[in-house]
Scaffold this motif. Structure first.
Motif, PDB file in Angstrom:
ATOM      1  N   ASP A  97      28.797  34.752  41.410  1.00 57.53           N
ATOM      2  CA  ASP A  97      30.015  35.177  42.093  1.00 57.53           C
ATOM      3  C   ASP A  97      29.755  36.575  42.642  1.00 57.53           C
ATOM      4  O   ASP A  97      29.990  37.577  41.965  1.00 57.53           O
ATOM      5  CB  ASP A  97      31.185  35.179  41.102  1.00 57.53           C
ATOM      6  CG  ASP A  97      32.452  35.765  41.713  1.00 57.53           C
ATOM      7  OD1 ASP A  97      32.514  35.872  42.955  1.00 57.53           O
ATOM      8  OD2 ASP A  97      33.363  36.136  40.943  1.00 57.53           O
ATOM      9  N   SER A 162      32.644  37.938  51.240  1.00 64.35           N
ATOM     10  CA  SER A 162      33.033  37.329  49.965  1.00 64.35           C
ATOM     11  C   SER A 162      33.916  36.127  50.252  1.00 64.35           C
ATOM     12  O   SER A 162      34.635  36.082  51.268  1.00 64.35           O
ATOM     13  CB  SER A 162      33.772  38.338  49.082  1.00 64.35           C
ATOM     14  OG  SER A 162      34.903  38.864  49.756  1.00 64.35           O
ATOM     15  N   SER A 164      36.592  32.985  48.602  1.00 67.45           N
ATOM     16  CA  SER A 164      37.461  32.564  47.507  1.00 67.45           C
ATOM     17  C   SER A 164      38.100  31.229  47.829  1.00 67.45           C
ATOM     18  O   SER A 164      38.258  30.851  49.004  1.00 67.45           O
ATOM     19  CB  SER A 164      38.552  33.608  47.239  1.00 67.45           C
ATOM     20  OG  SER A 164      39.340  33.825  48.400  1.00 67.45           O
ATOM     21  N   THR A 176      43.594  31.111  42.487  1.00 67.71           N
ATOM     22  CA  THR A 176      42.580  31.640  43.397  1.00 67.71           C
ATOM     23  C   THR A 176      41.306  31.847  42.590  1.00 67.71           C
ATOM     24  O   THR A 176      41.315  32.569  41.592  1.00 67.71           O
ATOM     25  CB  THR A 176      43.017  32.981  44.014  1.00 67.71           C
ATOM     26  OG1 THR A 176      44.220  32.786  44.765  1.00 67.71           O
ATOM     27  CG2 THR A 176      41.934  33.518  44.948  1.00 67.71           C
ATOM     28  N   SER A 177      40.254  31.178  42.976  1.00 72.33           N
ATOM     29  CA  SER A 177      38.982  31.259  42.245  1.00 72.33           C
ATOM     30  C   SER A 177      37.858  31.594  43.220  1.00 72.33           C
ATOM     31  O   SER A 177      37.980  31.376  44.422  1.00 72.33           O
ATOM     32  CB  SER A 177      38.686  29.932  41.534  1.00 72.33           C
ATOM     33  OG  SER A 177      38.641  28.865  42.467  1.00 72.33           O
ATOM     34  N   PRO A 178      36.761  32.140  42.706  1.00 74.02           N
ATOM     35  CA  PRO A 178      35.655  32.493  43.598  1.00 74.02           C
ATOM     36  C   PRO A 178      34.921  31.267  44.129  1.00 74.02           C
ATOM     37  O   PRO A 178      34.784  30.260  43.427  1.00 74.02           O
ATOM     38  CB  PRO A 178      34.739  33.339  42.705  1.00 74.02           C
ATOM     39  CG  PRO A 178      35.028  32.856  41.317  1.00 74.02           C
ATOM     40  CD  PRO A 178      36.492  32.543  41.313  1.00 74.02           C
TER      41      PRO A 178
END
Length: 217
Positions: A97, A162, A164, A176-178
């Protein structure tokens, strides 16, 4: 393949120099004590117990310093031993991540949306934290390819991004997750409390943040 052991070498060198420094200081202390005894007032000599206290005090400090040096050397050896186990990771791709450097090639992402989601979106943000793209993913999809397109249907500039995963249920955001990506490991370094891995883009991530490993094609 590179393993950074400069810190360990420095610590061992410091331990050796510290021990020799203590030895030199002890000789100086004995000379000063001898001069003190030679120049004391013969009519009012210093009690011999005071000399004994001085010697005992210096000896105690000396032993403490040597103990600290020994513990530091042992810690360095343990750290180096732990670092060696990550040697095989160098050159492999780690699923982490962490921001990904976009160089014009599509970015392959690994998704882990909420199981209760009925709508999934991928959010792409640049190094300044601004959202530059937003794409819908299919339900049950575990992999996603970001082509580099932005919201204006143009092409994103090269740089760090990045990703998500936003999971929605009946229109509400529930998680909300990576969105993680595989990135190649170029170096392993000994950190203060854990081993750090250096990725192709120069980022450092903790070895404990690696979720999966794979060999490069």
């Amino acid at each position: 393949m590179e393993i950074n052991t400069a810190t360990t070498s420095t610590q061992i060198s410091s331990s050796s120099s510290g021990s020799s420094g203590i030895s030199s200081d002890f000789e100086t202390f004995l000379k000063m004590l001898t001069v003190q005894m030679q120049n004391q007032d013969p009519l009012n000599p210093v009690d011999s117990s005071e000399y004994a206290v001085q010697l005992a005090t210096f000896s105690s400090v000396e032993q403490q310093v040597l103990t600290n040096d020994l513990l530091q050397a042992m810690t360095s050896q343990i750290s180096t031993s732990g670092l060696a186990q990550y040697a095989n990771w160098i050159g492999m791709e780690a699923l982490v991540d962490a921001p990904v450097y976009y160089d014009g090639d599509p970015v392959q992402l690994s998704l882990s949306p909420d199981n209760l989601a009925d709508d999934i979106w991928i959010s792409v943000k640049n190094a300044d934290g601004l959202e530059v793209d937003r794409r819908q993913a299919a339900l049950g999809q575990s992999d996603f390819t970001w082509s580099g397109a932005n919201i204006q249907n143009g092409t994103a500039s090269q740089g760090l991004y990045s990703f998500s995963v936003e999971s929605y249920a009946t229109g509400d955001l529930i998680e909300t997750s990576p969105a993680m990506a595989y990135q190649r490991v170029t170096e392993a370094r000994s950190g203060q409390s854990e081993t750090m891995l250096v990725l192709t883009n120069g980022q450092e991530v903790s070895s404990t943040s690696v979720f999966a490993l794979r060999t490069t094609d």
